[in-house]
Design an enzyme around this catalytic site. Sequence first.
Site, PDB file in Angstrom:
ATOM      1  N   ASP A  80     -25.966  14.407  24.583  1.00 21.17           N
ATOM      2  CA  ASP A  80     -25.961  13.607  25.808  1.00 21.17           C
ATOM      3  C   ASP A  80     -25.715  12.168  25.383  1.00 21.17           C
ATOM      4  O   ASP A  80     -25.920  11.806  24.218  1.00 21.17           O
ATOM      5  CB  ASP A  80     -27.324  13.747  26.508  1.00 21.17           C
ATOM      6  CG  ASP A  80     -27.348  13.170  27.919  1.00 21.17           C
ATOM      7  OD1 ASP A  80     -26.322  12.638  28.385  1.00 21.17           O
ATOM      8  OD2 ASP A  80     -28.421  13.246  28.560  1.00 21.17           O
ATOM      9  N   LYS A  81     -25.261  11.371  26.322  1.00 21.73           N
ATOM     10  CA  LYS A  81     -24.956   9.980  26.011  1.00 21.73           C
ATOM     11  C   LYS A  81     -25.500   9.126  27.149  1.00 21.73           C
ATOM     12  O   LYS A  81     -25.442   9.536  28.309  1.00 21.73           O
ATOM     13  CB  LYS A  81     -23.435   9.853  25.897  1.00 21.73           C
ATOM     14  CG  LYS A  81     -22.894   8.462  25.739  1.00 21.73           C
ATOM     15  CD  LYS A  81     -22.269   7.938  27.007  1.00 21.73           C
ATOM     16  CE  LYS A  81     -21.963   6.457  26.867  1.00 21.73           C
ATOM     17  NZ  LYS A  81     -21.521   5.864  28.135  1.00 21.73           N
ATOM     18  N   HIS A  82     -26.034   7.956  26.819  1.00 19.29           N
ATOM     19  CA  HIS A  82     -26.545   7.084  27.868  1.00 19.29           C
ATOM     20  C   HIS A  82     -26.137   5.652  27.563  1.00 19.29           C
ATOM     21  O   HIS A  82     -26.222   5.201  26.435  1.00 19.29           O
ATOM     22  CB  HIS A  82     -28.079   7.165  27.925  1.00 19.29           C
ATOM     23  CG  HIS A  82     -28.674   6.286  28.972  1.00 19.29           C
ATOM     24  ND1 HIS A  82     -28.812   6.682  30.280  1.00 19.29           N
ATOM     25  CD2 HIS A  82     -29.130   5.014  28.918  1.00 19.29           C
ATOM     26  CE1 HIS A  82     -29.343   5.698  30.981  1.00 19.29           C
ATOM     27  NE2 HIS A  82     -29.538   4.668  30.174  1.00 19.29           N
ATOM     28  N   SER A  83     -25.686   4.952  28.605  1.00 21.20           N
ATOM     29  CA  SER A  83     -25.410   3.523  28.442  1.00 21.20           C
ATOM     30  C   SER A  83     -26.428   2.757  29.263  1.00 21.20           C
ATOM     31  O   SER A  83     -26.745   3.161  30.392  1.00 21.20           O
ATOM     32  CB  SER A  83     -23.998   3.214  28.949  1.00 21.20           C
ATOM     33  OG  SER A  83     -23.885   1.836  29.256  1.00 21.20           O
ATOM     34  N   THR A 120     -21.400   5.879  36.566  1.00 21.60           N
ATOM     35  CA  THR A 120     -20.368   6.872  36.245  1.00 21.60           C
ATOM     36  C   THR A 120     -20.074   7.804  37.422  1.00 21.60           C
ATOM     37  O   THR A 120     -18.925   8.162  37.678  1.00 21.60           O
ATOM     38  CB  THR A 120     -20.843   7.707  35.031  1.00 21.60           C
ATOM     39  OG1 THR A 120     -20.940   6.819  33.933  1.00 21.60           O
ATOM     40  CG2 THR A 120     -19.890   8.830  34.703  1.00 21.60           C
ATOM     41  N   ARG A 168     -41.291  -0.272  40.598  1.00 23.29           N
ATOM     42  CA  ARG A 168     -41.096  -1.387  39.646  1.00 23.29           C
ATOM     43  C   ARG A 168     -40.104  -2.393  40.218  1.00 23.29           C
ATOM     44  O   ARG A 168     -40.252  -3.594  40.071  1.00 23.29           O
ATOM     45  CB  ARG A 168     -40.572  -0.843  38.305  1.00 23.29           C
ATOM     46  CG  ARG A 168     -41.643  -0.148  37.480  1.00 23.29           C
ATOM     47  CD  ARG A 168     -41.018   0.633  36.341  1.00 23.29           C
ATOM     48  NE  ARG A 168     -40.270  -0.200  35.435  1.00 23.29           N
ATOM     49  CZ  ARG A 168     -39.222   0.224  34.704  1.00 23.29           C
ATOM     50  NH1 ARG A 168     -38.835   1.483  34.775  1.00 23.29           N
ATOM     51  NH2 ARG A 168     -38.608  -0.587  33.900  1.00 23.29           N
ATOM     52  N   SER A 183     -38.666   5.064  30.783  1.00 25.62           N
ATOM     53  CA  SER A 183     -37.868   5.466  31.934  1.00 25.62           C
ATOM     54  C   SER A 183     -36.565   6.131  31.475  1.00 25.62           C
ATOM     55  O   SER A 183     -36.219   7.237  31.912  1.00 25.62           O
ATOM     56  CB  SER A 183     -37.593   4.223  32.797  1.00 25.62           C
ATOM     57  OG  SER A 183     -36.424   4.340  33.545  1.00 25.62           O
ATOM     58  N   LYS A 187     -35.620  10.675  31.140  1.00 26.12           N
ATOM     59  CA  LYS A 187     -34.483  11.361  31.775  1.00 26.12           C
ATOM     60  C   LYS A 187     -33.673  12.116  30.728  1.00 26.12           C
ATOM     61  O   LYS A 187     -33.160  13.200  30.982  1.00 26.12           O
ATOM     62  CB  LYS A 187     -33.614  10.339  32.530  1.00 26.12           C
ATOM     63  CG  LYS A 187     -34.357   9.757  33.738  1.00 26.12           C
ATOM     64  CD  LYS A 187     -33.551   8.718  34.481  1.00 26.12           C
ATOM     65  CE  LYS A 187     -33.720   7.342  33.916  1.00 26.12           C
ATOM     66  NZ  LYS A 187     -33.331   6.233  34.770  1.00 26.12           N
ATOM     67  N   LYS A 188     -33.555  11.522  29.551  1.00 26.21           N
ATOM     68  CA  LYS A 188     -32.798  12.180  28.474  1.00 26.21           C
ATOM     69  C   LYS A 188     -33.553  13.412  27.961  1.00 26.21           C
ATOM     70  O   LYS A 188     -32.947  14.440  27.677  1.00 26.21           O
ATOM     71  CB  LYS A 188     -32.550  11.207  27.308  1.00 26.21           C
ATOM     72  CG  LYS A 188     -31.718   9.990  27.660  1.00 26.21           C
ATOM     73  CD  LYS A 188     -30.286  10.331  28.022  1.00 26.21           C
ATOM     74  CE  LYS A 188     -30.035  10.231  29.500  1.00 26.21           C
ATOM     75  NZ  LYS A 188     -28.677  10.666  29.906  1.00 26.21           N
TER      76      LYS A 188
HETATM   77  N1  URA Z   1     -32.385   1.820  33.337  1.00 24.16           N
HETATM   78  C1  URA Z   1     -33.276   2.824  33.509  1.00 24.16           C
HETATM   79  O1  URA Z   1     -32.904   3.987  33.620  1.00 24.16           O
HETATM   80  N2  URA Z   1     -34.586   2.499  33.577  1.00 24.16           N
HETATM   81  C2  URA Z   1     -35.045   1.244  33.440  1.00 24.16           C
HETATM   82  O2  URA Z   1     -36.247   1.031  33.501  1.00 24.16           O
HETATM   83  C3  URA Z   1     -34.109   0.211  33.267  1.00 24.16           C
HETATM   84  C4  URA Z   1     -32.776   0.535  33.201  1.00 24.16           C
END
Ligand code: URA
Length: 438
Positions: A80-83, A120, A168, A183, A187-188
Site C-alpha cells: 500500500d502507499k500513502h501520501s 486520489t 480534531r 490516524s 488506516k494503513k
Molecule cells: N492525514 C490523516 O490521515 N490524518 C491526520 O491526522 C492528518 C493528515
Amino acid sequence: MKVLDLITKKRDGQSLSAEEINYLVEEYNNEVIPDYQMSALLMSIYFQGLNNKETNALTAALAASGETLDFSSLGKIVVDKHSSGGVGDKVTLVLTPLVAAAGVPVAKISGRGLGFSGGTIDKLESIPGFSAELTTERFFELVTENNLAIMVQTARLTPAEGKLYALRDVTGTVENISLIAASIMSKKIAGGAGAILLDVKTGRGAFMQNRDEAFRLAEIMVRIGKDMDRRIVSVVTDMNQPLGYAVGNALEVKEALAVLRGEGPADVERLCLVLGGYMLALAGRVRNPEEGQTELARLLGNGSALQKFRQMVISQGGRPECLDDPSLLPQAAYSAEIHSPQGGYLREIDARKVGKVALLLGTGRAFKGDEIDPAAGLVLKHKVGDRVAKGDLLACINYNRESVREQACRELLNAFSFGEEPVEPFPLIHGVVPPFPS
Ligand code: URA
C-alpha cells in the site's frame, strides 16, 4: 473506568494504559463518550503528547474499530502507499499500476481531498463511469485478479478514526504529531497490506511545512509500522512547488496518462520510479530499490504500466476511450492565461498559494461533502529555476464559474516570485526513513 479520571490523568501529564485507550476509543465510537469529553481529552493529548506505547495503542484501537482486511491468503506481500498530501500530487495514478505491472499486488485505500490538497479518488472519479466505492469483497477480488484496486475509505474501515478526525478538525487538535501518525497508520494497518510505502511531504504545500517535523512524523510512523509487523519505508519528499504542472482532477489524470506514456513531467516520473523502487524492494520482488527503479523504468517504457492502468479503469467501471483521447475527460467552459509581468529567474512557485487558487477554481472542498468541479484547475508552464522573459506565459486556468476569474488570476500570479540570479531547483527527495535496507 471513568472518563473524567482518564482526562485528568492525561491533563496532568501521566500516561494512559493500552486498556484505557481501548476503552476510550471503543466508547467514543459507540457514542457513549460525548464529544465534549473527547475534545477535552484531545486537547490534553495535544499539550501533553503521547509516548510510543500510547501511540501504538491508539493506532491499534482505531484500526480495530471497524472492518479490517487480511491479504495473507494471497501468499504474496501486498503493498500500500500513502501520501501525506500535496498540490498536483498525481503520483498514485502512475505508481500503483506501475508497481502492479511488476507483479506486486497493490491494495490502495484512498480518501477524497479536503482543503487545498487534492484526493486520489476525486481525480480518478473525473474519468466518466469510474467508481472507487467498492465492497471489501470486490476490492479483495480485484487485488487478487489484477494485482490492483483503488478503493475509497469507507465508514466501515476505521470508523473511530473518521469520527475523531472530524472532532480534531473543529477543536484545534489536528496538529499533534502522535495523533497524525496514529490516524494515518490506523488506516494503513486496517487496509491489510503487509508492506507500506509512505510519502511524507514537506514544504509550503504540505501538511508538515517544517522539514524536521516531516522527518519526525516519518520516524514515528515507521516505528509504529515495524511494531505492528509491517515492512515499511517513509520517503520525505518536497512540496514547496506543485508536483508536475497540472493541478485539478481531470487535468491531473491527463498529466498522469502522459507520464504513463513516457511523455510526462520529469519530476513526477522520477518520484514514481524512486517510490516504486522502494515498493518492489519492500515486497521482496527485487534485491534493492535501485534494481526496482530499473525494472520500473522498463515497464513504463514498454507500455505495461499504461496497460495496467487501463485494466484498473475498466474493472472499476471507467470509460477506457478517455485514456486514448483525454479530450473526452471533463472540460471547463472557460480558460485564461497568466503572463509574466517581468523577466528573471523563477525563485518560487508557492504550492500553498497555487493550491488555494485551485480550490477557488472549484477543484476541491472547503468542507466535507462539498461538490467538486472535475474539469476545473490550472496548468503551470514553468518550474522553479526556469528563466522567463517579460510577457511569457506562466500558467493557464480552467474554470466554469466566471466570477472567479479575476481573483484566481491575481492570486496565481502572486504565487510566483522572481529573482535576478540563477536559482538552484529544489531537491525532490529530502531523505528516506529508515535508510534502506534497515
Ligand atoms: N492525514 C490523516 O490521515 N490524518 C491526520 O491526522 C492528518 C493528515
